[in-house]
Design an enzyme around this catalytic site. Structure first.
Site: not given
Length: 264
Positions: A10, A51
Protein backbone atom coordinates in the site's frame (compact mmCIF):
# COMPACT_ATOMS: atom_id res chain seq x y z
CA UNK A 1 11.80 -24.02 -5.01
CA UNK A 2 8.73 -22.11 -3.89
CA UNK A 3 9.43 -18.52 -2.86
CA UNK A 4 8.02 -15.01 -2.60
CA UNK A 5 8.62 -13.35 -5.97
CA UNK A 6 6.52 -10.22 -5.57
CA UNK A 7 5.71 -7.85 -2.70
CA UNK A 8 2.73 -5.53 -3.18
CA UNK A 9 2.62 -2.55 -0.85
CA UNK A 10 0.00 0.00 0.00
CA UNK A 11 1.08 3.66 -0.12
CA UNK A 12 -0.21 6.05 2.60
CA UNK A 13 0.48 4.70 6.08
CA UNK A 14 2.54 1.83 4.68
CA UNK A 15 5.25 3.25 2.42
CA UNK A 16 4.69 7.02 2.75
CA UNK A 17 2.81 9.44 5.03
CA UNK A 18 3.61 8.08 8.49
CA UNK A 19 0.31 7.68 10.35
CA UNK A 20 -1.76 8.20 7.17
CA UNK A 21 -2.73 11.79 7.93
CA UNK A 22 -3.32 13.33 4.48
CA UNK A 23 -6.74 11.75 3.82
CA UNK A 24 -7.92 12.00 7.44
CA UNK A 25 -7.76 15.79 7.56
CA UNK A 26 -9.32 16.11 4.09
CA UNK A 27 -12.29 13.91 5.08
CA UNK A 28 -12.91 15.87 8.27
CA UNK A 29 -12.72 19.25 6.56
CA UNK A 30 -14.86 18.24 3.57
CA UNK A 31 -17.72 17.20 5.87
CA UNK A 32 -17.34 20.46 7.78
CA UNK A 33 -18.22 22.35 4.58
CA UNK A 34 -21.64 20.65 4.80
CA UNK A 35 -21.97 21.56 8.46
CA UNK A 36 -21.34 17.96 9.52
CA UNK A 37 -18.79 16.44 11.84
CA UNK A 38 -16.91 13.20 11.32
CA UNK A 39 -14.14 12.17 13.68
CA UNK A 40 -10.63 11.00 12.90
CA UNK A 41 -11.54 7.58 14.35
CA UNK A 42 -14.54 7.31 12.01
CA UNK A 43 -12.46 8.16 8.96
CA UNK A 44 -9.74 5.70 9.96
CA UNK A 45 -12.27 2.90 10.41
CA UNK A 46 -12.93 2.93 6.65
CA UNK A 47 -9.44 3.82 5.42
CA UNK A 48 -8.10 1.83 2.50
CA UNK A 49 -11.33 1.97 0.52
CA UNK A 50 -11.47 4.17 -2.55
CA UNK A 51 -12.07 7.69 -1.33
CA UNK A 52 -15.55 8.01 -2.86
CA UNK A 53 -16.55 4.74 -1.17
CA UNK A 54 -15.22 6.01 2.14
CA UNK A 55 -17.33 9.15 1.84
CA UNK A 56 -20.38 6.97 1.18
CA UNK A 57 -19.51 4.90 4.26
CA UNK A 58 -19.17 8.04 6.40
CA UNK A 59 -22.55 9.35 5.26
CA UNK A 60 -24.08 6.01 6.28
CA UNK A 61 -23.01 6.43 9.90
CA UNK A 62 -26.29 6.88 11.77
CA UNK A 63 -25.13 9.94 13.67
CA UNK A 64 -23.94 11.63 10.47
CA UNK A 65 -27.02 10.84 8.38
CA UNK A 66 -29.24 12.01 11.26
CA UNK A 67 -27.30 15.28 11.54
CA UNK A 68 -27.71 15.83 7.80
CA UNK A 69 -31.48 15.32 8.04
CA UNK A 70 -31.75 17.71 10.98
CA UNK A 71 -29.77 20.37 9.14
CA UNK A 72 -31.33 20.08 5.67
CA UNK A 73 -34.78 18.55 6.37
CA UNK A 74 -34.24 15.65 3.97
CA UNK A 75 -32.24 12.47 3.53
CA UNK A 76 -28.83 12.83 1.91
CA UNK A 77 -28.48 11.60 -1.67
CA UNK A 78 -25.76 10.81 -4.18
CA UNK A 79 -25.49 14.46 -5.21
CA UNK A 80 -24.51 15.30 -1.63
CA UNK A 81 -21.95 12.50 -1.65
CA UNK A 82 -20.44 13.79 -4.90
CA UNK A 83 -20.37 17.38 -3.62
CA UNK A 84 -18.51 16.23 -0.52
CA UNK A 85 -16.11 14.20 -2.68
CA UNK A 86 -15.38 17.22 -4.87
CA UNK A 87 -14.45 19.25 -1.79
CA UNK A 88 -12.43 16.32 -0.41
CA UNK A 89 -10.39 16.16 -3.61
CA UNK A 90 -9.75 19.92 -3.55
CA UNK A 91 -8.47 19.71 0.00
CA UNK A 92 -6.42 16.56 -0.58
CA UNK A 93 -4.75 17.80 -3.74
CA UNK A 94 -3.65 20.97 -1.94
CA UNK A 95 -1.66 18.97 0.64
CA UNK A 96 -0.91 15.58 -0.95
CA UNK A 97 2.62 16.35 -2.05
CA UNK A 98 3.55 17.32 1.51
CA UNK A 99 2.48 13.87 2.74
CA UNK A 100 4.48 11.83 0.20
CA UNK A 101 7.66 11.34 2.18
CA UNK A 102 8.77 7.69 2.63
CA UNK A 103 8.42 6.16 6.08
CA UNK A 104 11.73 5.37 7.82
CA UNK A 105 13.57 2.30 6.47
CA UNK A 106 11.08 1.75 3.62
CA UNK A 107 13.51 2.82 0.88
CA UNK A 108 16.39 0.74 2.20
CA UNK A 109 14.24 -2.34 2.77
CA UNK A 110 12.56 -2.23 -0.63
CA UNK A 111 15.92 -1.72 -2.34
CA UNK A 112 17.26 -4.78 -0.48
CA UNK A 113 14.27 -6.90 -1.56
CA UNK A 114 14.61 -5.73 -5.15
CA UNK A 115 18.31 -6.65 -5.07
CA UNK A 116 17.21 -10.21 -4.26
CA UNK A 117 15.08 -10.28 -7.41
CA UNK A 118 11.75 -9.58 -5.73
CA UNK A 119 9.35 -7.49 -7.81
CA UNK A 120 7.69 -4.54 -6.08
CA UNK A 121 4.07 -3.69 -6.87
CA UNK A 122 1.55 -1.43 -5.19
CA UNK A 123 -2.15 -0.84 -4.61
CA UNK A 124 -3.91 2.17 -3.10
CA UNK A 125 -7.17 3.79 -2.14
CA UNK A 126 -6.10 6.89 -4.07
CA UNK A 127 -7.18 7.53 -7.67
CA UNK A 128 -4.75 7.71 -10.60
CA UNK A 129 -4.96 11.50 -10.52
CA UNK A 130 -3.97 11.50 -6.85
CA UNK A 131 -1.13 9.06 -7.47
CA UNK A 132 0.16 11.28 -10.27
CA UNK A 133 1.17 13.60 -7.41
CA UNK A 134 2.33 11.00 -4.88
CA UNK A 135 4.49 8.83 -7.18
CA UNK A 136 6.91 11.51 -8.43
CA UNK A 137 7.04 13.21 -5.02
CA UNK A 138 8.03 9.91 -3.37
CA UNK A 139 10.51 9.13 -6.15
CA UNK A 140 12.27 12.43 -5.51
CA UNK A 141 12.91 11.13 -2.00
CA UNK A 142 14.19 7.73 -3.13
CA UNK A 143 11.07 5.55 -3.10
CA UNK A 144 9.77 3.93 -6.23
CA UNK A 145 7.96 0.72 -7.14
CA UNK A 146 8.09 -1.48 -10.25
CA UNK A 147 4.34 -1.23 -10.79
CA UNK A 148 1.52 0.89 -9.41
CA UNK A 149 -2.18 0.11 -9.74
CA UNK A 150 -5.24 2.13 -8.80
CA UNK A 151 -8.85 0.98 -8.99
CA UNK A 152 -9.53 3.28 -11.97
CA UNK A 153 -10.86 1.09 -14.77
CA UNK A 154 -11.18 -1.99 -12.55
CA UNK A 155 -14.48 -3.48 -11.30
CA UNK A 156 -13.86 -2.21 -7.75
CA UNK A 157 -11.21 -1.22 -5.24
CA UNK A 158 -10.55 -2.75 -1.84
CA UNK A 159 -11.47 -5.02 -0.24
CA UNK A 160 -11.87 -6.71 -3.63
CA UNK A 161 -8.70 -8.32 -5.03
CA UNK A 162 -8.62 -6.80 -8.52
CA UNK A 163 -5.69 -4.43 -7.94
CA UNK A 164 -3.56 -7.34 -6.74
CA UNK A 165 -4.50 -9.40 -9.78
CA UNK A 166 -3.62 -6.49 -12.06
CA UNK A 167 -0.20 -6.24 -10.42
CA UNK A 168 0.34 -9.95 -10.97
CA UNK A 169 -0.52 -9.58 -14.66
CA UNK A 170 1.62 -6.48 -15.14
CA UNK A 171 4.61 -7.99 -13.35
CA UNK A 172 4.23 -11.47 -14.88
CA UNK A 173 3.76 -13.26 -11.55
CA UNK A 174 1.63 -16.35 -12.29
CA UNK A 175 1.19 -17.90 -8.85
CA UNK A 176 -0.63 -16.26 -5.94
CA UNK A 177 1.45 -18.26 -3.44
CA UNK A 178 4.51 -16.30 -4.57
CA UNK A 179 2.87 -12.93 -3.79
CA UNK A 180 2.91 -11.06 -0.47
CA UNK A 181 0.56 -8.13 0.22
CA UNK A 182 1.83 -5.67 2.82
CA UNK A 183 -0.35 -2.90 4.23
CA UNK A 184 -1.49 -0.83 7.19
CA UNK A 185 -5.32 -0.95 7.09
CA UNK A 186 -7.97 -3.58 7.63
CA UNK A 187 -8.99 -3.04 3.99
CA UNK A 188 -5.42 -3.94 2.98
CA UNK A 189 -5.66 -7.16 4.96
CA UNK A 190 -9.00 -8.08 3.41
CA UNK A 191 -7.70 -7.26 -0.07
CA UNK A 192 -4.80 -9.67 0.37
CA UNK A 193 -6.91 -12.44 1.87
CA UNK A 194 -9.53 -12.10 -0.87
CA UNK A 195 -6.75 -12.42 -3.47
CA UNK A 196 -5.46 -15.57 -1.79
CA UNK A 197 -1.94 -14.19 -1.29
CA UNK A 198 0.30 -14.02 1.77
CA UNK A 199 -0.96 -11.06 3.75
CA UNK A 200 1.10 -9.04 6.23
CA UNK A 201 0.01 -6.06 8.32
CA UNK A 202 2.30 -3.36 9.69
CA UNK A 203 1.71 -1.53 12.98
CA UNK A 204 4.09 1.44 13.30
CA UNK A 205 3.20 4.31 10.98
CA UNK A 206 -0.12 2.70 10.20
CA UNK A 207 -3.58 4.18 9.83
CA UNK A 208 -4.75 1.66 12.42
CA UNK A 209 -2.34 3.03 15.04
CA UNK A 210 -3.05 6.59 13.92
CA UNK A 211 -0.08 8.27 15.63
CA UNK A 212 2.63 10.61 14.39
CA UNK A 213 6.23 9.46 14.68
CA UNK A 214 6.76 12.04 17.43
CA UNK A 215 3.76 10.71 19.38
CA UNK A 216 5.14 7.17 19.08
CA UNK A 217 8.56 8.25 20.33
CA UNK A 218 7.15 10.22 23.27
CA UNK A 219 4.39 7.85 24.41
CA UNK A 220 4.93 5.87 27.63
CA UNK A 221 6.11 2.37 26.73
CA UNK A 222 3.19 0.57 28.38
CA UNK A 223 0.60 2.71 26.59
CA UNK A 224 2.32 2.30 23.21
CA UNK A 225 2.57 -1.46 23.70
CA UNK A 226 -1.16 -1.65 24.50
CA UNK A 227 -2.11 0.35 21.43
CA UNK A 228 0.16 -1.71 19.20
CA UNK A 229 -1.34 -4.93 20.56
CA UNK A 230 -4.84 -3.62 19.78
CA UNK A 231 -3.79 -3.02 16.15
CA UNK A 232 -2.18 -6.44 15.97
CA UNK A 233 -5.37 -8.07 17.24
CA UNK A 234 -7.57 -6.27 14.70
CA UNK A 235 -5.28 -7.26 11.82
CA UNK A 236 -5.13 -10.90 12.84
CA UNK A 237 -8.90 -10.90 13.37
CA UNK A 238 -9.25 -9.62 9.78
CA UNK A 239 -7.26 -12.61 8.55
CA UNK A 240 -3.64 -11.45 8.34
CA UNK A 241 -1.11 -14.27 8.13
CA UNK A 242 1.49 -12.16 9.93
CA UNK A 243 1.74 -8.72 11.53
CA UNK A 244 5.06 -6.89 11.95
CA UNK A 245 6.02 -3.78 13.89
CA UNK A 246 7.91 -2.24 10.97
CA UNK A 247 9.10 -2.95 7.45
CA UNK A 248 12.58 -3.84 8.74
CA UNK A 249 11.15 -7.23 9.75
CA UNK A 250 9.93 -8.01 6.23
CA UNK A 251 13.08 -9.57 4.68
CA UNK A 252 13.47 -12.08 7.51
CA UNK A 253 9.75 -12.82 7.42
CA UNK A 254 9.92 -13.52 3.68
CA UNK A 255 12.74 -16.00 4.28
CA UNK A 256 10.61 -17.69 6.94
CA UNK A 257 7.64 -17.90 4.56
CA UNK A 258 9.87 -19.37 1.85
CA UNK A 259 11.07 -22.02 4.30
CA UNK A 260 7.51 -22.73 5.41
CA UNK A 261 6.30 -23.20 1.83
CA UNK A 262 9.09 -25.64 1.02
CA UNK A 263 8.57 -27.68 4.17
CA UNK A 264 4.82 -28.17 3.67
Amino acid sequence: MKKIECVILDWAGTAVDYGCFAPVSAFIESFKTLGLEVTAAETRAHMGLTKIEEIRALFKIERVSKAFYEKYGREYNESDVQACYTEFQRLLFSTLRSYSGPISKVVETIDALRAKGIKIGSTTGYTKEMMDIVIPAAAEQGYHVDNHVTSDGLPAGRPYPYMIYKNMCDLNVPFRTSVLKYGDTISDIKEGINAGVWTVGVVLGSNELGLTEEEVNNMPADELKKRMMDVRYRMYAAGAHYVVDSIEELPALIEAINTRMNNE
